[in-house]
Design an enzyme around this catalytic site. Structure first.
Site, PDB file in Angstrom:
ATOM      1  CB  THR A 374      -1.104  -0.022   1.556  1.00  0.00           C
ATOM      2  OG1 THR A 374      -1.140  -1.255   1.136  1.00  0.00           O
ATOM      3  CG2 THR A 374      -1.377   0.853   0.794  1.00  0.00           C
ATOM      4  CB  THR A 392      -3.693  -1.018  -1.288  1.00  0.00           C
ATOM      5  OG1 THR A 392      -2.869  -2.072  -0.853  1.00  0.00           O
ATOM      6  CG2 THR A 392      -4.949  -1.426  -0.979  1.00  0.00           C
ATOM      7  CB  SER A 445      -9.488  -1.042   3.690  1.00  0.00           C
ATOM      8  OG  SER A 445      -8.464  -0.226   3.145  1.00  0.00           O
ATOM      9  CB  SER A 446      -5.367  -1.226   8.161  1.00  0.00           C
ATOM     10  OG  SER A 446      -6.358  -3.200   8.235  1.00  0.00           O
TER      11      SER A 446
END
Length: 565
Positions: A374, A392, A445-446
């Site tokens: 990412t 990402t 997602s993070s």
């Protein structure tokens, strides 16, 4: 003549490094604007757009496309991501261009006959590829808030791919690491090689003619240059030939979405971040609320007590993330207001033992896995418009596959879905319903692109790569700036830790935590795991006294740079 032009280009490029007002890995200043990204050339592209009268959205679009050429590990047109935009009038909005599951995707597509997850099935091979969203997201942002013509923003990336740029040491090291990759990673076999089949050496020009052609179509036709026509036809043909399931229909149906941000506060600051399908904003605000409950005047920064408290805040936020969050279009009842409330943080804080580590219980809730390929960049213009963007490919170089005719690498984001319904275990595999695979669903997602404001103006623009660690590296950097008044470069470089609830372990940067602290944390019940580096943060702050933007790129970024003017 060709060699002579190549030499001249390299001399001019090297000269620009000495006469451009930026520092590769130190704090730098800009009165009229700033771009901080993972590649100096991409940052310069963004600044050039600002100098030509473009706004922060224009500069972000140009920077993103340039990174697709210069930072292929994560910069992309074959993946997806998020934008947080604060306009000069203080209004904040976001753009969601997270990848989607293809129409042919099923909840059990990565399981064997016994219902078990097939090892690496959701990260290797073309079935692991989500429908890309980057081009659609950048195009939508431009249509809504761009200022300069679209072709002007894509052209610099076309030039970089067509004319080439000097191979960097960072890219060269990556190329050497790929020497033993087998032919299944088709596009990567010759990705960093010249016509003679040799790896291009540092300083030599690296051109990408196939990518230049694809970018030219996007330049001329907007998002239709990617999602329709010859690019879409080649993607479908490539997928059919190699075992993928993405079709022209998947591409034609893809849409990016403008969403309202999640908002929190911390001691007079306003925090704006990305809502689901990113989990980053919700978790960040929950953790900042938890830290607001503590008396930090009595807890010394980086002490054992401090690290323990931060880890316990992380543990709780990640547990809530895994239990509740997913694609909002498939999960309309997510309790976002509750998770980001001060009242919820107060109750959560009450069961933190300040002298003993909690125990993560996989029978109640869990956490999923994210990759590390990412990249993040931060942008601000002279009008005060600010952009925090993270996008990402999931793993480093994504799935490591792509059509040689198109010149870009596909993501492997399907691995971010919960792979086996109902199965949550202490190893970190999660089976909660909100993030199960479904056609056209966006995987959780993070990514945590974030803008912190003071009195309606951008005070901190921050974000990071790092997969599952993103949320925590951004959280600690925000805390460093707001609570400890650190300058941006120091806040980025300060020691980071990571706890994601499951697996139940505390990851720390091994050269930055003292042996005494490690021993004390172990006695408190923490299981410690060393790691070289957490996060690659790109940040901008505003200095109200000097009335200047201050930027810094994480020193762990080989080619990253803050560029201001």
């Amino acid at each position: 003549m060709k060699n002579f032009k190549s030499i001249i280009f390299q001399i001019l490029w090297l000269a620009s490094l000495f006469f451009t007002p930026f520092h590769l890995h130190a704090q730098t200043y800009g009165q009229n604007g700033m771009v901080v990204s993972d590649n100096v050339l991409a940052s310069e592209v963004g600044i050039d757009i600002l100098k030509k009268g473009g706004n922060a959205i224009d500069a972000s679009i140009a920077t993103a496309f340039a990174l697709a050429v210069t930072h292929p590990e994560a910069g992309n047109i074959g993946g997806g991501g998020f934008i947080v935009l604060m306009k000069s009038d203080g209004e904040v909005t976001t753009f969601d261009f997270r990848e989607k599951a293809p129409l042919k995707a099923t909840p059990d597509m990565f399981q064997d006959a016994a219902g078990n997850l097939i090892e690496n099935a959701n990260s290797n091979g073309l079935k692991a590829v989500g429908v890309p969203g980057t081009v659609a997201g950048l195009y939508l942002a431009h249509q809504k808030y761009g200022k300069l013509p679209w072709p002007d923003l894509v052209q610099p990336a076309v030039d970089l791919a067509q004319k080439g740029f000097p191979m960097t040491w960072g890219l060269y090291k990556a190329a050497l690491n790929m020497e033993d990759w087998d032919d299944s990673y088709d596009i990567m076999t010759n990705y960093f090689r010249n016509e003679a089949g040799e790896i291009i050496k540092p300083g030599e020009l690296w051109t990408q003619p196939a990518l230049a052609k694809t970018l030219s179509l996007i330049r001329d036709k907007g998002q239709d240059g990617f999602y329709k026509g010859e690019v879409a036809e080649e993607i479908e043909a490539y997928m059919k030939a190699k075992g993928g399931i993405i079709t022209k229909e998947d591409l034609a149906r893809y849409t990016a979405i403008e969403r309202k941000p999640v908002k929190g506060t911390y001691k007079g600051y306003e925090i704006y971040s990305m809502p689901p399908p990113s989990s980053g904003g919700v978790a960040l605000i929950e953790m900042m609320n938890l830290m607001e409950q503590a008396d930090l005047q009595k807890i010394e920064f980086n002490s054992t007590a401090y690290v323990h408290l931060v880890a316990e805040a992380m543990r709780r936020a990640f547990a809530d993330r895994a239990e509740h969050l997913g694609d909002p279009d498939f999960n309309p009842e997510m309790p976002l207001d509750k998770l980001t409330s001060k009242e919820f943080a107060k109750k959560r804080f009450e069961n933190i033992d300040l002298k003993k580590a909690s125990v993560s219980d996989s029978s109640k809730f869990g956490q999923l896995y994210d990759g590390s390929s990412t990249t993040h960049f931060s942008v601000v213009d002279k009008e005060g418009n600010a952009v925090s963007m993270t996008y990402t490919l999931e793993h480093s170089y994504g799935v490591g596959m792509g059509s040689a005719k198109l010149g870009f690498i596909f993501n492997n984001e399907m691995g971010d879905f919960n792979p086996v319904p109902g199965v949550t275990n202490s190893d970190g595999q999660i089976g909660s319903k909100p993030n199960l695979i479904a056609p056209e669903k966006r995987m959780l997602s993070s990514m945590t692109p974030t803008i912190v404001a003071k009195d309606g103006k951008p005070h901190l623009i921050i974000g990071s790569p790092g997969g599952r660690t993103i949320i925590n590296t951004v959280f600690q950097t925000v805390l460093n700036v707001l609570e400890y008044n650190m300058r941006i470069d120091k806040a980025i470089e300060a020691m980071k830790i990571h706890h994601q609830w499951l697996p139940d372990g505390l990851v720390y940067e091994k050269h930055l935590m003292s042996p005494d602290t490690r021993d004390a944390l172990t006695k408190m019940g923490h299981r410690l795991f060393p790691y070289n580096n957490l996060g690659v943060l790109m940040g901008i702050t505003y200095d109200p006294k000097l009335k200047v933007y201050v930027g810094a790129a994480d020193s762990s970024s080989e080619d990253g740079a803050a560029v201001g003017y």
